[in-house]
Design a protein around this motif. Sequence first.
Motif, mmCIF file in Angstrom:
data_model
loop_
_atom_site.group_PDB
_atom_site.id
_atom_site.type_symbol
_atom_site.label_atom_id
_atom_site.label_comp_id
_atom_site.label_asym_id
_atom_site.label_seq_id
_atom_site.Cartn_x
_atom_site.Cartn_y
_atom_site.Cartn_z
ATOM 1 N N TYR A 113 0.834 -1.204 0.000
ATOM 2 C CA TYR A 113 0.000 0.000 0.000
ATOM 3 C C TYR A 113 0.873 1.260 0.000
ATOM 4 N N ASN A 114 1.943 1.222 0.757
ATOM 5 C CA ASN A 114 2.849 2.373 0.779
ATOM 6 C C ASN A 114 3.466 2.629 -0.605
ATOM 7 N N ILE A 115 3.792 1.555 -1.315
ATOM 8 C CA ILE A 115 4.332 1.710 -2.672
ATOM 9 C C ILE A 115 3.268 2.297 -3.596
ATOM 10 N N LEU A 116 2.028 1.826 -3.456
ATOM 11 C CA LEU A 116 0.942 2.352 -4.274
ATOM 12 C C LEU A 116 0.741 3.845 -4.029
ATOM 13 N N ARG A 117 0.852 4.265 -2.792
ATOM 14 C CA ARG A 117 0.701 5.689 -2.487
ATOM 15 C C ARG A 117 1.828 6.498 -3.128
ATOM 16 N N ALA A 118 3.016 5.911 -3.167
ATOM 17 C CA ALA A 118 4.142 6.593 -3.804
ATOM 18 C C ALA A 118 3.967 6.655 -5.318
ATOM 19 N N GLN A 119 3.348 5.633 -5.910
ATOM 20 C CA GLN A 119 3.133 5.597 -7.349
ATOM 21 C C GLN A 119 1.970 6.488 -7.787
ATOM 22 N N ALA A 120 1.042 6.743 -6.869
ATOM 23 C CA ALA A 120 -0.148 7.539 -7.189
ATOM 24 C C ALA A 120 0.165 9.034 -7.187
ATOM 25 N N TYR A 121 -0.741 9.818 -7.757
ATOM 26 C CA TYR A 121 -0.647 11.266 -7.638
ATOM 27 C C TYR A 121 -0.768 11.648 -6.169
#
Length: 293
Positions: free
Chosen positions: A269-277
């Motif tokens: 989830y932390n990686i997804l937040r970094a990949q997201a706007y």
Amino acid sequence: MCAARQSESGDDVRVELPEDLGEASDFFRALGKQIKLLREQADMTQKELGERIGYTEQMVSAVERGVRTPQPEILIAVDKVVNAGGLLAITRDDVINARKKARLRHPAWFRGYAAMEPESIETHNFATHGIPGLLQTEAHARAAYAMRQPPLSEDVIDARVAARMARQEVLTQWPRGMFSWVLDESVLRRPLGGWEVHAAQLRRILDVGRMRGMVVQVLPLDKIEHAGMGGPFILITPKGQPQHAYIEVQTSSRLISDPDEVQIMNARYNILRAQAYGPEESLALVEKILGER
């Protein structure tokens, strides 16, 4: 305490939490107390009773505490085993009706998670194909339930929509937990229910995203890396408990308590937040989509 469901290998794969039974909860707790009293008067342990009726000791305990609902036929079996003289058997029809009302409120596969949600201190949601329930407008929720296959009855749709709207009280109660969402951009571009319904839904996302303590992020479609290809999931931390992960597909769900597995999903989830706007850029994209019609 919550009993754990075991896999064939013996690993703890899921926490058995109290069912979300709504107004039926008091009835099942009272019935559980009666079963416990009759069992003790018959000088039987939970394990002994379970062996006689085909239940596990843990399930007998859960039924006696009123956190799991007994099957109607089990009441008849217990009545005979403990010589209750029909005291339990006579409640069969009442149990059937109470179980129907409980199913109207939330589907069985969702009740474990729903029971945790009001007590959560933080909830993080990654969505890939639909607007998360806590963000939905009433019209969007109704449209989503109305398109289910096989079709749901109007009574069930009304009850499920009401339950979904009631869940959203966690966003306005005080003290309030922390909430974040990572939404795949495709979710924002799919106008379920028609454009009017969808436009109101996008405005709802903007409103929540601007609330203090709420974070909405969007994972853009043109991203060349995507850490969430395994599907949607939720991370939830109930008060006084470790973090859990929740996943569902079709009418099946899994509430994950294994610390190693939850830690992996937390990192994902932390990686997804970094990949997201970022939050501001994400809300700007929502506004852009809203202005495209």
